[in-house]
Enzyme design. Sequence first.
Site, PDB file in Angstrom:
ATOM      1  N   TYR A  89     -39.358  26.293 -70.628  1.00 21.78           N
ATOM      2  CA  TYR A  89     -38.508  26.973 -71.621  1.00 21.78           C
ATOM      3  C   TYR A  89     -37.118  27.223 -71.058  1.00 21.78           C
ATOM      4  O   TYR A  89     -36.123  27.146 -71.771  1.00 21.78           O
ATOM      5  CB  TYR A  89     -39.145  28.300 -72.056  1.00 21.78           C
ATOM      6  CG  TYR A  89     -38.413  28.898 -73.228  1.00 21.78           C
ATOM      7  CD1 TYR A  89     -38.703  28.500 -74.525  1.00 21.78           C
ATOM      8  CD2 TYR A  89     -37.384  29.824 -73.045  1.00 21.78           C
ATOM      9  CE1 TYR A  89     -38.016  29.007 -75.601  1.00 21.78           C
ATOM     10  CE2 TYR A  89     -36.680  30.340 -74.113  1.00 21.78           C
ATOM     11  CZ  TYR A  89     -37.000  29.929 -75.402  1.00 21.78           C
ATOM     12  OH  TYR A  89     -36.303  30.429 -76.474  1.00 21.78           O
ATOM     13  N   PHE A 141     -13.090  14.824 -90.354  1.00 24.52           N
ATOM     14  CA  PHE A 141     -14.456  14.330 -90.470  1.00 24.52           C
ATOM     15  C   PHE A 141     -15.254  15.361 -91.256  1.00 24.52           C
ATOM     16  O   PHE A 141     -15.016  16.564 -91.136  1.00 24.52           O
ATOM     17  CB  PHE A 141     -15.112  14.046 -89.103  1.00 24.52           C
ATOM     18  CG  PHE A 141     -16.467  13.444 -89.314  1.00 24.52           C
ATOM     19  CD1 PHE A 141     -16.578  12.147 -89.781  1.00 24.52           C
ATOM     20  CD2 PHE A 141     -17.624  14.182 -89.156  1.00 24.52           C
ATOM     21  CE1 PHE A 141     -17.819  11.602 -90.080  1.00 24.52           C
ATOM     22  CE2 PHE A 141     -18.858  13.637 -89.444  1.00 24.52           C
ATOM     23  CZ  PHE A 141     -18.960  12.347 -89.910  1.00 24.52           C
ATOM     24  N   THR A 142     -16.206  14.875 -92.032  1.00 32.89           N
ATOM     25  CA  THR A 142     -16.914  15.729 -93.008  1.00 32.89           C
ATOM     26  C   THR A 142     -17.476  17.015 -92.399  1.00 32.89           C
ATOM     27  O   THR A 142     -17.096  18.121 -92.783  1.00 32.89           O
ATOM     28  CB  THR A 142     -18.041  14.922 -93.668  1.00 32.89           C
ATOM     29  OG1 THR A 142     -18.847  14.347 -92.633  1.00 32.89           O
ATOM     30  CG2 THR A 142     -17.495  13.820 -94.547  1.00 32.89           C
ATOM     31  N   ASP A 232     -13.571  15.080 -79.906  1.00 33.01           N
ATOM     32  CA  ASP A 232     -14.821  14.684 -80.550  1.00 33.01           C
ATOM     33  C   ASP A 232     -15.250  13.399 -79.854  1.00 33.01           C
ATOM     34  O   ASP A 232     -14.671  12.334 -80.074  1.00 33.01           O
ATOM     35  CB  ASP A 232     -14.602  14.454 -82.045  1.00 33.01           C
ATOM     36  CG  ASP A 232     -15.908  14.054 -82.746  1.00 33.01           C
ATOM     37  OD1 ASP A 232     -16.761  13.419 -82.099  1.00 33.01           O
ATOM     38  OD2 ASP A 232     -16.056  14.363 -83.945  1.00 33.01           O
ATOM     39  N   LYS A 275     -24.641   8.956 -81.358  1.00 31.58           N
ATOM     40  CA  LYS A 275     -23.821   7.740 -81.471  1.00 31.58           C
ATOM     41  C   LYS A 275     -23.793   7.043 -80.104  1.00 31.58           C
ATOM     42  O   LYS A 275     -24.770   6.413 -79.712  1.00 31.58           O
ATOM     43  CB  LYS A 275     -22.415   8.086 -81.949  1.00 31.58           C
ATOM     44  CG  LYS A 275     -22.323   8.390 -83.438  1.00 31.58           C
ATOM     45  CD  LYS A 275     -22.767   9.757 -83.793  1.00 31.58           C
ATOM     46  CE  LYS A 275     -22.459  10.141 -85.215  1.00 31.58           C
ATOM     47  NZ  LYS A 275     -23.034  11.456 -85.561  1.00 31.58           N
ATOM     48  N   ARG A 399     -17.419   6.109 -98.101  1.00 35.14           N
ATOM     49  CA  ARG A 399     -16.487   6.951 -97.368  1.00 35.14           C
ATOM     50  C   ARG A 399     -15.194   6.983 -98.166  1.00 35.14           C
ATOM     51  O   ARG A 399     -14.190   6.386 -97.823  1.00 35.14           O
ATOM     52  CB  ARG A 399     -16.230   6.429 -95.947  1.00 35.14           C
ATOM     53  CG  ARG A 399     -17.440   6.415 -95.053  1.00 35.14           C
ATOM     54  CD  ARG A 399     -17.737   7.717 -94.323  1.00 35.14           C
ATOM     55  NE  ARG A 399     -18.433   8.719 -95.077  1.00 35.14           N
ATOM     56  CZ  ARG A 399     -19.089   9.747 -94.503  1.00 35.14           C
ATOM     57  NH1 ARG A 399     -19.153   9.881 -93.201  1.00 35.14           N
ATOM     58  NH2 ARG A 399     -19.671  10.665 -95.244  1.00 35.14           N
ATOM     59  N   PHE A 466     -21.687  14.394-100.572  1.00 38.91           N
ATOM     60  CA  PHE A 466     -22.070  12.979-100.493  1.00 38.91           C
ATOM     61  C   PHE A 466     -23.530  12.788-100.099  1.00 38.91           C
ATOM     62  O   PHE A 466     -24.145  11.789-100.454  1.00 38.91           O
ATOM     63  CB  PHE A 466     -21.162  12.236 -99.496  1.00 38.91           C
ATOM     64  CG  PHE A 466     -21.166  12.839 -98.122  1.00 38.91           C
ATOM     65  CD1 PHE A 466     -20.318  13.885 -97.804  1.00 38.91           C
ATOM     66  CD2 PHE A 466     -22.031  12.370 -97.152  1.00 38.91           C
ATOM     67  CE1 PHE A 466     -20.337  14.462 -96.541  1.00 38.91           C
ATOM     68  CE2 PHE A 466     -22.051  12.929 -95.882  1.00 38.91           C
ATOM     69  CZ  PHE A 466     -21.203  13.988 -95.574  1.00 38.91           C
TER      70      PHE A 466
HETATM   71  N1  PM9 Z   1     -21.450  11.157 -88.064  1.00 40.05           N
HETATM   72  C1  PM9 Z   1     -22.018   9.254 -89.329  1.00 40.05           C
HETATM   73  O1  PM9 Z   1     -22.847   8.637 -90.008  1.00 40.05           O
HETATM   74  C2  PM9 Z   1     -23.657  11.165 -89.275  1.00 40.05           C
HETATM   75  C3  PM9 Z   1     -23.549  12.098 -90.375  1.00 40.05           C
HETATM   76  S1  PM9 Z   1     -22.649  11.552 -91.771  1.00 40.05           S
HETATM   77  C4  PM9 Z   1     -21.837  12.963 -92.211  1.00 40.05           C
HETATM   78  O2  PM9 Z   1     -20.903   8.799 -89.038  1.00 40.05           O
HETATM   79  C5  PM9 Z   1     -18.197  12.510 -85.776  1.00 40.05           C
HETATM   80  C6  PM9 Z   1     -16.986  11.679 -85.489  1.00 40.05           C
HETATM   81  C7  PM9 Z   1     -19.270  11.981 -86.463  1.00 40.05           C
HETATM   82  C8  PM9 Z   1     -20.412  12.794 -86.725  1.00 40.05           C
HETATM   83  C9  PM9 Z   1     -21.508  12.314 -87.457  1.00 40.05           C
HETATM   84  C10 PM9 Z   1     -20.399  14.136 -86.269  1.00 40.05           C
HETATM   85  C11 PM9 Z   1     -21.565  15.039 -86.495  1.00 40.05           C
HETATM   86  C12 PM9 Z   1     -19.298  14.593 -85.603  1.00 40.05           C
HETATM   87  N2  PM9 Z   1     -18.230  13.778 -85.374  1.00 40.05           N
HETATM   88  O3  PM9 Z   1     -24.436  13.999 -87.176  1.00 40.05           O
HETATM   89  O4  PM9 Z   1     -24.280  16.353 -86.443  1.00 40.05           O
HETATM   90  O5  PM9 Z   1     -19.221  10.706 -86.850  1.00 40.05           O
HETATM   91  O6  PM9 Z   1     -24.863  14.603 -84.804  1.00 40.05           O
HETATM   92  O7  PM9 Z   1     -22.601  14.716 -85.652  1.00 40.05           O
HETATM   93  C13 PM9 Z   1     -22.355  10.571 -88.845  1.00 40.05           C
HETATM   94  P1  PM9 Z   1     -24.133  14.926 -86.052  1.00 40.05           P
END
Ligand code: PM9
Length: 479
Positions: A89, A141-142, A232, A275, A399, A466
Amino acid sequence: MGMGGRFVHGDDFAAAVWRELNPEPFKRKAVEPVSPGSRERRLRAIEEAGYNTFLLRSEDVFIDLLTDSGTSAMSDRQWARMMKGDEAYAGSRSFAFLEETVRELFGFRHVIPTHQGRGAENLLSTALIRPGHFIPGNMYFTTTRAHQERNGGTFVDVIIDEAHDPQANHPFKGNVDLDKLRDLIRRVGPANIPYMYLAVTVNMAGGQPVSMANMKAVYELCREHGIPVFVDAARCVENAYFIQQREPGYADRPVREIVREMMSYADGCCMSAKKDALVNIGGFIAVNDDELARRLRELVVLFEGMPTYGGLAGRDLEAVAQGLWEATEDAYIRHRVRQVEQLGEMLRERGVPIVEPVGGHAVYLDARRFLPHLPQDLFPAQSLAAALYIVSGVRSMERGIVSAGRNPQTGDHYRPRLELVRLTVPRRVYSLRHMRVVADAAAQLLSLRDAISGLEMVYEPPTLRFFTARFRPVSPWGI
Ligand code: PM9
């Protein structure tokens, strides 16, 4: 034409094949069957999904280019590491491996795991943003902007103008426009800017990189005004590869060293490990400042878990760390980015309008040019993504205006200039032959484009619409 017979004794055939044909630098050990299914089934599936590719069931998808997030194939070395996960833990050995890895590869002192990227964004935004703050960034970014707004901040786009033009050919289209940043600092004052958030690469611009020179200039400008810079880092290795290929002085430097230099122009980073770190789940925030690290550790116990696991299992921490080592190998990253580029080349050859230059993780179809008869209110990119699925079983992601959402102050749609469909290539998953199917499908659809009449939204959720919004065709599509 094949490559055989073009070589004389003494040439390194294998090295030439490596350069020209871009063979996978790995072989398969586990596979998962896929098939396009029937047209009737795909039509039923997209109707059930409300013409939103996020709502399709994966078993109805042939080639899944929805996202490169969490969709990588892990290596045998990562799976082996997972077996060694320390599930204590607190104080897990697996955390120590991740901490050492991030310190070594990125150079940041404090490492705090989170369940994924937005967990890290939540911690950073909650720790530093107060109502009335402005957060400059190189395109929104979203999830990032949603967390900034949730904490009362306002995102300000300071990316160069070229990034908003799908046909502008700039080698570092993700760069920050320093005049825009200077102007913002002058206008609102540095005290109202808690930090600059710099994405490498820029997802919403088409996976476009930022140059080292620009990173350095942004860091220096911000430092003059006492503004920290956070990166990021979701696709930082892809960015480093572009620097190696395009920026003078970096051609002979290993990608791993370039990543380390990039991070030296920042005070910390948030990373979605889903990623570039080649895992199916995970993330972290890493910072240099001791006091900020203390606040982040206070917050992580509230939202994620102990500061040594942050919502992840010990085995996940192992996989992230191992993935970071593999992602920063030159042979891996060269193949990865080149495969995306090859998809771009095939689309270009077929006359399909795409964002230029092709980015690191995806090729983006330019829906405004693909479906010029559709106004933005009929959701051209959403329509194109749904139509591509119907013809081929290829899943992509909108997008454009749907992803952009609404301005919380005015309630109006944000109206981005870019109306795109993202063909996102998962890492180590698909072959070049799969990419060929995608290119042929897009070309086929291009010949049928007049039969696509657009969509209307019939359900709109209040945030990040979306993901779950639903649509229907304004009149039947003849595709
Ligand atoms: N990106 C993508 O498909 C997954 C979610 S779609 C809203 O591109 C950046 C540059 C990203 C990103 C996720 C996140 C968030 C932060 N910054 O999905 O929470 O492309 O691990 O990361 C998606 P998490």
